[in-house]
Write a protein that holds these residues in place. Structure first.
Motif, short mmCIF file in Angstrom:
data_model
loop_
_atom_site.label_atom_id
_atom_site.label_comp_id
_atom_site.label_asym_id
_atom_site.label_seq_id
_atom_site.Cartn_x
_atom_site.Cartn_y
_atom_site.Cartn_z
N GLU A 21 0.84 -1.20 0.00
CA GLU A 21 0.00 0.00 0.00
C GLU A 21 0.88 1.25 0.00
O GLU A 21 1.99 1.24 0.51
CB GLU A 21 -0.93 0.04 1.22
N ASN A 32 -12.58 14.98 -2.02
CA ASN A 32 -13.75 14.10 -2.14
C ASN A 32 -14.07 13.74 -3.59
O ASN A 32 -14.71 12.73 -3.85
CB ASN A 32 -14.96 14.73 -1.45
N LYS A 35 -12.55 10.15 -4.41
CA LYS A 35 -12.86 8.98 -3.57
C LYS A 35 -13.03 7.70 -4.38
O LYS A 35 -12.81 6.62 -3.87
CB LYS A 35 -14.14 9.21 -2.76
N LYS A 36 -13.45 7.82 -5.62
CA LYS A 36 -13.70 6.64 -6.45
C LYS A 36 -12.71 6.56 -7.60
O LYS A 36 -13.00 6.00 -8.65
CB LYS A 36 -15.13 6.66 -6.96
N LYS A 55 -8.06 -0.10 -4.28
CA LYS A 55 -8.75 0.44 -3.10
C LYS A 55 -8.13 1.78 -2.75
O LYS A 55 -6.92 1.96 -2.85
CB LYS A 55 -8.57 -0.54 -1.93
N ILE A 56 -8.99 2.72 -2.35
CA ILE A 56 -8.50 4.03 -1.93
C ILE A 56 -9.30 4.48 -0.71
O ILE A 56 -10.52 4.34 -0.66
CB ILE A 56 -8.60 5.07 -3.07
N GLN A 57 -8.57 4.98 0.30
CA GLN A 57 -9.18 5.53 1.50
C GLN A 57 -8.60 6.93 1.70
O GLN A 57 -7.39 7.08 1.82
CB GLN A 57 -8.88 4.68 2.72
N ILE A 58 -9.47 7.92 1.74
CA ILE A 58 -9.03 9.31 1.85
C ILE A 58 -9.27 9.82 3.26
O ILE A 58 -10.31 9.60 3.85
CB ILE A 58 -9.76 10.18 0.81
N LYS A 59 -8.25 10.51 3.76
CA LYS A 59 -8.34 11.16 5.07
C LYS A 59 -7.59 12.48 4.96
O LYS A 59 -6.38 12.50 4.78
CB LYS A 59 -7.74 10.29 6.16
N ALA A 63 -4.22 9.97 1.06
CA ALA A 63 -4.97 8.78 0.69
C ALA A 63 -4.07 7.57 0.86
O ALA A 63 -2.88 7.61 0.56
CB ALA A 63 -5.43 8.88 -0.76
N THR A 64 -4.65 6.50 1.39
CA THR A 64 -3.98 5.20 1.43
C THR A 64 -4.52 4.42 0.26
O THR A 64 -5.74 4.27 0.12
CB THR A 64 -4.25 4.48 2.76
#
Length: 95
Positions: A21, A32, A35-36, A55-59, A63-64
């Motif tokens: 990752e 935002n 996100k996809k 896969k993507i996770q945003i904070k 993003a991870t």
């Protein structure tokens, strides 16, 4: 894809975990919108190479991300500090 047909999305800041990752820093106004995100171009040896996102996770502005074919620490480290690009067509309209 030529760099002149793209915009800079950010860069790969770090590796996350032990399975390839990556930590992206997104240099955009509204994270935002991404996100996809399903693919990104990474600059390697002065060429833009497409990579597909599993896969993507945003904070915040980070993003991870899990990328297809990048599943080891070694492969992930090869991409550190590389720039990220998207086609100009993905650029949101200006207000």
């Amino acid at each position: 894809m030529d760099k002149k047909d793209c915009f800079n999305l950010g860069y790969i800041a770090k590796r996350v975990g032990n399975h390839g990752e990556l930590g992206f820093v997104l240099d955009v106004d509204d994270v935002n919108r991404y996100k996809k995100l399903d693919s990104v171009f990474i600059e390697l040896n002065n060429s833009l190479v497409p990579f597909f996102i599993k896969k993507i996770q945003i904070k915040g502005n980070n993003a991870t991300v899990s990328i297809e074919g990048i599943d080891t620490i070694t492969r992930a480290e090869e991409l550190l500090k590389k720039s990220l690009y998207l086609p100009l067509s993905a650029l949101p309209p200006l207000k």
